[in-house]
Design a protein around this motif. Structure first.
Motif, short mmCIF file in Angstrom:
data_model
loop_
_atom_site.label_atom_id
_atom_site.label_comp_id
_atom_site.label_asym_id
_atom_site.label_seq_id
_atom_site.Cartn_x
_atom_site.Cartn_y
_atom_site.Cartn_z
N SER A 222 0.82 -1.30 -0.20
CA SER A 222 0.09 -0.12 0.06
C SER A 222 0.78 1.00 -0.03
N LEU A 223 1.88 1.21 0.75
CA LEU A 223 2.95 2.49 0.72
C LEU A 223 3.39 2.49 -0.73
N ILE A 224 3.73 1.50 -1.53
CA ILE A 224 4.56 1.65 -3.05
C ILE A 224 3.11 2.20 -3.92
N ASP A 225 1.99 1.66 -3.44
CA ASP A 225 0.90 2.30 -4.30
C ASP A 225 0.69 3.72 -4.24
N LEU A 226 0.71 4.13 -2.88
CA LEU A 226 0.43 5.50 -2.59
C LEU A 226 1.43 6.41 -3.21
N ILE A 227 2.73 6.07 -3.31
CA ILE A 227 3.89 6.73 -3.80
C ILE A 227 3.67 6.89 -5.55
N GLU A 228 3.21 5.70 -6.16
CA GLU A 228 3.06 5.61 -7.40
C GLU A 228 2.04 6.42 -7.96
N ASP A 229 1.00 6.60 -7.17
CA ASP A 229 -0.31 7.12 -7.43
C ASP A 229 0.13 8.88 -7.36
N ALA A 230 0.85 9.03 -6.44
CA ALA A 230 1.40 10.43 -6.20
C ALA A 230 2.04 10.86 -7.20
N LEU A 231 2.89 10.30 -7.83
CA LEU A 231 3.93 10.52 -8.93
C LEU A 231 3.07 10.57 -10.28
N GLY A 232 2.08 9.72 -10.50
CA GLY A 232 1.47 9.43 -11.68
C GLY A 232 2.22 8.83 -12.84
N THR A 233 3.27 8.76 -12.77
CA THR A 233 4.12 8.07 -13.82
C THR A 233 5.29 6.96 -13.47
N PRO A 234 4.69 6.13 -12.78
CA PRO A 234 5.50 4.92 -12.37
C PRO A 234 6.30 4.19 -13.64
N VAL A 235 7.27 3.87 -13.65
CA VAL A 235 7.82 3.11 -14.71
C VAL A 235 7.07 1.73 -15.25
N GLN A 236 6.92 1.23 -16.37
CA GLN A 236 6.13 0.23 -16.81
C GLN A 236 6.92 -1.15 -17.09
N THR A 237 6.33 -2.22 -17.01
CA THR A 237 7.21 -3.43 -17.14
C THR A 237 6.47 -3.93 -18.81
N ALA A 238 5.63 -4.81 -18.93
CA ALA A 238 5.24 -5.33 -20.27
C ALA A 238 4.30 -4.33 -20.91
N VAL A 239 4.83 -3.84 -22.10
CA VAL A 239 3.87 -2.81 -22.78
C VAL A 239 3.61 -3.21 -24.22
N LYS A 240 2.56 -2.93 -24.79
CA LYS A 240 2.44 -2.99 -26.43
C LYS A 240 2.26 -1.39 -26.62
N ARG A 241 2.01 -1.17 -27.90
CA ARG A 241 2.09 0.25 -28.41
C ARG A 241 0.85 1.33 -27.69
N ALA A 242 -0.18 0.34 -27.53
CA ALA A 242 -1.21 1.46 -26.76
C ALA A 242 -0.91 1.63 -25.17
N ASP A 243 -0.15 0.88 -24.66
CA ASP A 243 0.27 1.12 -23.36
C ASP A 243 1.40 2.12 -23.39
N GLU A 244 2.33 2.25 -24.23
CA GLU A 244 3.33 3.20 -24.61
C GLU A 244 2.84 4.49 -24.75
N GLN A 245 1.71 4.52 -25.61
CA GLN A 245 0.98 5.71 -25.91
C GLN A 245 0.37 6.31 -24.60
#
Length: 312
Positions: A222-245
């Protein structure tokens, strides 16, 4: 074979009769189970554990006792505030003959979390979050702090404004001041929308929070989720073009200086954690140096919880 083994820790005195703040072991490899929602598999942790040695005449502590207590803890207990308090109290009790009254434990490990893609249904990937748990038994109570490291993307607001100005100038140069056709504008933007692009970079937020000794769990997820929600741009893992966009859109909607990032995270912590520290670092793509900022509530930032150079 029946001769007693020598025990110089008990039979000899030190040359300098001085009390010691802490004595123990560091960097012990140990498998640990976390008493956390969603945490099933053991983690490979490294443990530092110490007790105080207040009596100058006692030459040394019983390190094997500490190691045995840690090993039994790992085999039978899951990590939680209550279990850590019990372990630390046992560490002190095991050194009653050394007159120890304090114990401390540091655990470092990487917490693996499965993260969904931003858009693509059913697409997931694993992210690793460095974690440090600092626990201390002092004056009959537990003092507990948790530190986590979150990686995110940061796009510079100044660079974005400068890029927009260049795009505006290119647009005016191409179309002039007269009326324009929307189809022509759309076609022009499709080929020239990145006439200039703002700089962005991978960035790191290190957060340390005080956890109440009566808490049921450490609350790492929950602490990690709180931080990532606050920043808004956590790095991603598996992505396709729609996710990259979608990630590009998030970056455009969450422009931030290093100062912005520190304030956003600290503000998100304020309600749930009366004692917390934040350190953010933007690994600049414009400069050969980094941009950094610190913030704290309740105490000065120490950032021992997540070591700056532990993985770099």
């Amino acid at each position: 074979m029946n001769n007693p083994l020598p025990d110089v820790a008990s039979s000899e005195l030190s040359q300098a009769l001085l009390p010691l703040d802490w004595v123990g072991m560091q960097g012990i490899d140990i498998p640990l189970t976390l008493d956390e929602p969603g945490a099933a598999a053991p983690v490979h942790a490294r443990a530092d554990l110490h007790v105080d040695l207040p009596v100058p005449q006692i030459k040394g502590i019983h390190m094997s006792r500490l190691y045995t207590l840690l090993d039994r803890f790992a085999e039978h207990q899951a990590v939680s505030p209550a279990s850590l308090a019990a372990l630390l109290e046992l560490m002190v009790a095991s050194h009653a003959d050394c007159h120890s009254s304090q114990a401390r434990l540091r655990l470092t490990f990487d917490l693996l979390c499965k993260r969904p893609a931003l858009v693509t249904q059913g697409l997931n990937g694993w992210k690793s979050y460095p974690v440090v748990i600092d626990a201390q038994w002092q004056q009959g109570r537990l003092w507990l702090e948790a530190g986590v490291e979150v990686t995110y993307s940061s796009t510079c607001p100044c660079s974005a404004a400068l890029s927009r100005q260049l795009l505006e100038q290119a647009f005016i140069l191409h179309f002039g001041a007269g009326p324009v056709d929307s189809a022509q504008v759309s076609a022009w933007l499709r080929h020239n929308g990145s006439h200039a692009t703002p700089h962005s970079q991978r960035s790191v937020a290190r957060v340390q929070v005080r956890i109440d000794q009566d808490a049921d769990h450490l609350g790492l997820h929950s602490l990690i989720d709180l931080i990532e929600d606050a920043l808004g741009t956590p790095v991603q893992t598996a992505v396709k073009r729609a996710d990259e966009q979608a990630f590009a859109r998030l970056n455009g909607q969450n422009l931030m200086y290093v100062e912005d990032a520190a304030r956003k995270v600290q503000q998100s912590l304020a309600m749930g954690f009366p004692v917390s520290s934040v350190s953010v670092r933007h690994l600049e793509s414009l400069h050969p140096h980094d941009a950094v900022a610190w913030s704290s509530i309740g105490h000065a930032p120490t950032f021992g919880a997540v070591n700056e150079g532990r993985r770099r």
